[in-house]
Design a protein around this motif. Structure first.
Motif, PDB file in Angstrom:
ATOM      1  N   GLY A  41       0.842  -1.197   0.000  1.00  0.00           N
ATOM      2  CA  GLY A  41       0.000   0.000   0.000  1.00  0.00           C
ATOM      3  C   GLY A  41       0.868   1.234   0.000  1.00  0.00           C
ATOM      4  N   ALA A  42       1.592   1.465   1.081  1.00  0.00           N
ATOM      5  CA  ALA A  42       2.482   2.628   1.157  1.00  0.00           C
ATOM      6  C   ALA A  42       3.560   2.552   0.092  1.00  0.00           C
ATOM      7  CB  ALA A  42       3.108   2.707   2.550  1.00  0.00           C
ATOM      8  N   LEU A  43       4.177   1.380  -0.046  1.00  0.00           N
ATOM      9  CA  LEU A  43       5.259   1.244  -1.021  1.00  0.00           C
ATOM     10  C   LEU A  43       4.735   1.297  -2.448  1.00  0.00           C
ATOM     11  CD1 LEU A  43       8.317   0.928  -1.149  1.00  0.00           C
ATOM     12  CD2 LEU A  43       7.975  -1.544  -1.311  1.00  0.00           C
ATOM     13  N   ASP A  44       3.509   0.850  -2.677  1.00  0.00           N
ATOM     14  CA  ASP A  44       2.908   0.995  -4.003  1.00  0.00           C
ATOM     15  C   ASP A  44       2.874   2.467  -4.404  1.00  0.00           C
ATOM     16  OD1 ASP A  44       2.260  -1.770  -4.466  1.00  0.00           O
ATOM     17  OD2 ASP A  44       0.633  -1.556  -3.032  1.00  0.00           O
ATOM     18  N   ASP A  45       2.490   3.319  -3.440  1.00  0.00           N
ATOM     19  CA  ASP A  45       2.425   4.754  -3.717  1.00  0.00           C
ATOM     20  C   ASP A  45       3.820   5.345  -3.906  1.00  0.00           C
ATOM     21  OD1 ASP A  45      -0.306   4.556  -3.475  1.00  0.00           O
ATOM     22  OD2 ASP A  45      -0.405   5.435  -1.464  1.00  0.00           O
ATOM     23  N   VAL A  46       4.775   4.878  -3.110  1.00  0.00           N
ATOM     24  CA  VAL A  46       6.151   5.351  -3.253  1.00  0.00           C
ATOM     25  C   VAL A  46       6.698   4.972  -4.631  1.00  0.00           C
ATOM     26  CG1 VAL A  46       8.526   5.042  -2.448  1.00  0.00           C
ATOM     27  CG2 VAL A  46       6.677   5.356  -0.791  1.00  0.00           C
ATOM     28  N   ALA A  47       6.458   3.732  -5.038  1.00  0.00           N
ATOM     29  CA  ALA A  47       6.956   3.259  -6.333  1.00  0.00           C
ATOM     30  C   ALA A  47       6.356   4.069  -7.478  1.00  0.00           C
ATOM     31  CB  ALA A  47       6.637   1.780  -6.507  1.00  0.00           C
ATOM     32  N   ALA A  48       5.070   4.395  -7.375  1.00  0.00           N
ATOM     33  CA  ALA A  48       4.429   5.201  -8.419  1.00  0.00           C
ATOM     34  C   ALA A  48       5.061   6.588  -8.496  1.00  0.00           C
ATOM     35  CB  ALA A  48       2.928   5.312  -8.139  1.00  0.00           C
ATOM     36  N   ALA A  49       5.348   7.177  -7.346  1.00  0.00           N
ATOM     37  CA  ALA A  49       5.990   8.494  -7.321  1.00  0.00           C
ATOM     38  C   ALA A  49       7.415   8.414  -7.867  1.00  0.00           C
ATOM     39  CB  ALA A  49       6.004   9.036  -5.890  1.00  0.00           C
ATOM     40  N   PHE A  50       8.106   7.324  -7.568  1.00  0.00           N
ATOM     41  CA  PHE A  50       9.465   7.115  -8.065  1.00  0.00           C
ATOM     42  C   PHE A  50       9.479   7.028  -9.589  1.00  0.00           C
ATOM     43  CE2 PHE A  50      12.818   3.933  -9.196  1.00  0.00           C
ATOM     44  CZ  PHE A  50      13.933   4.687  -8.854  1.00  0.00           C
ATOM     45  N   THR A  51       8.554   6.271 -10.142  1.00  0.00           N
ATOM     46  CA  THR A  51       8.460   6.147 -11.596  1.00  0.00           C
ATOM     47  C   THR A  51       8.141   7.492 -12.239  1.00  0.00           C
ATOM     48  OG1 THR A  51       7.770   3.837 -11.446  1.00  0.00           O
ATOM     49  CG2 THR A  51       7.243   5.011 -13.479  1.00  0.00           C
ATOM     50  N   LYS A  52       7.227   8.225 -11.640  1.00  0.00           N
ATOM     51  CA  LYS A  52       6.846   9.533 -12.187  1.00  0.00           C
ATOM     52  C   LYS A  52       8.027  10.490 -12.202  1.00  0.00           C
ATOM     53  CE  LYS A  52       3.514  13.302 -11.567  1.00  0.00           C
ATOM     54  NZ  LYS A  52       2.355  13.790 -10.763  1.00  0.00           N
ATOM     55  N   GLU A  53       8.846  10.438 -11.154  1.00  0.00           N
ATOM     56  CA  GLU A  53       9.958  11.390 -11.037  1.00  0.00           C
ATOM     57  C   GLU A  53      11.176  10.980 -11.854  1.00  0.00           C
ATOM     58  OE1 GLU A  53      12.796  12.908  -7.404  1.00  0.00           O
ATOM     59  OE2 GLU A  53      10.628  13.204  -7.202  1.00  0.00           O
ATOM     60  N   THR A  54      11.446   9.687 -11.950  1.00  0.00           N
ATOM     61  CA  THR A  54      12.699   9.233 -12.570  1.00  0.00           C
ATOM     62  C   THR A  54      12.514   8.495 -13.889  1.00  0.00           C
ATOM     63  OG1 THR A  54      12.720   7.063 -11.471  1.00  0.00           O
ATOM     64  CG2 THR A  54      13.667   8.932 -10.254  1.00  0.00           C
ATOM     65  N   GLY A  55      11.317   7.963 -14.130  1.00  0.00           N
ATOM     66  CA  GLY A  55      11.103   7.143 -15.311  1.00  0.00           C
ATOM     67  C   GLY A  55      11.430   5.683 -15.082  1.00  0.00           C
ATOM     68  N   HIS A  56      12.099   5.360 -13.989  1.00  0.00           N
ATOM     69  CA  HIS A  56      12.437   3.974 -13.677  1.00  0.00           C
ATOM     70  C   HIS A  56      11.208   3.240 -13.143  1.00  0.00           C
ATOM     71  CE1 HIS A  56      16.470   5.212 -14.324  1.00  0.00           C
ATOM     72  NE2 HIS A  56      16.613   5.862 -13.187  1.00  0.00           N
TER      73      HIS A  56
END
Length: 264
Positions: A41-56
């Motif tokens: 849940g929390a990490l799902d949101d973190v991962a989505a933000a990471f992808t948005k910011e870095t493209g990874h």
């Protein structure tokens, strides 16, 4: 004149394409993150933000920390390991699978006693083993595996310190991870449960009875590290992102303690 105009148009088109491409990340990779089940849940949101910011991109694999640590030491292809226990991170580090100084504490948590939301008692932690047994009303106490899963280990330590363990042990039902214990309470299959505070916050079908005193168990610390055999560069970028304000705010919103308040 026509050729000159055409060359100008092509030059402008190539320039626009170059500028557009240069505004994107210089490369985009996919990493596999092995993460403690309680981070779901929390990490799902973190991962989505990471992808948005870095493209990874990230592939998230959730399970109990002990299960993940064993898989990694047996050669499972992880780039990042996020554990709910310093002990299981120690196992991976002792196996020589972490680059030097790659390990970071990124969050903390609390453990709580929970009951189905449809119930009103108990209203606090029972004061004695007998009172705890009475509060169970013939039902079960759900916990993650008390000898190997961090949430279960913290919970058992707290019950022992409170003098409640021997009385409730016969009524215990153990699960492979803390989210499974939470589900038993949410479904009414267990009368009470001991889970992380973040789990209780995420499940509307349970209510928090009380927080178990932090003095009764070791500090609940979440360490993260990159794996020496993985994509170290991109994994390090992810771990740095996890400690940055965007990710820390997401974790805090989900009820985790921020890295700055983690006590070892």
């Amino acid at each position: 004149m026509f050729l000159s105009t055409r060359r100008y148009t092509l030059r402008a088109l190539f320039t626009a394409l170059f500028l557009s491409a240069s505004s994107l990340p210089s490369f985009a990779d996919r990493i596999t993150v092995f993460a403690a089940a309680s981070l779901g849940g929390a990490l799902d949101d973190v991962a989505a933000a990471f992808t948005k910011e870095t493209g990874h991109e990230t592939v998230l694999s959730y399970a109990g920390s002990s299960v993940l640590a064993r898989q990694i030491t047996l050669g499972a292809p992880a780039d990042v390991f996020l554990s709910a226990s310093t002990d299981w991170m120690d196992v991976v580090e002792d196996a020589g699978l972490l680059p030097k100084d790659s390990r970071r504490d990124f969050a903390g948590n609390r453990i709580v006693l929970v009951a189905p939301a449809s119930t009103s008692s108990p209203a606090e932690i029972p004061a004695s083993a007998e009172a705890f047994q009475s509060a169970l009303e013939g039902g079960k106490l759900a916990m993650a595996l008390v000898d190997s899963i961090p949430a279960g280990q913290y919970g058992k330590a707290a019950l022992v310190a409170l003098g409640l363990w021997k009385g409730v042990e016969p009524h215990l039902v153990q699960t492979d991870n803390v989210r499974a214990a939470l589900a038993l309470v949410a479904l009414g299959e267990a009368r009470l449960g001991i889970v992380y505070a973040t789990d209780a916050l995420a499940e509307p079908k349970v209510r928090k009875v009380a927080t178990l005193p932090s003095s009764t168990h070791a500090p609940i610390t979440y360490p993260g590290a990159v794996m020496v055999n993985g994509d170290v560069k991109t994994a390090t970028t992810f771990l740095e992102f996890l400690l940055a304000p965007t990710a820390q705010d997401i974790l805090t919103d989900h009820g985790f303690l921020p890295a700055a308040k983690v006590v070892r």
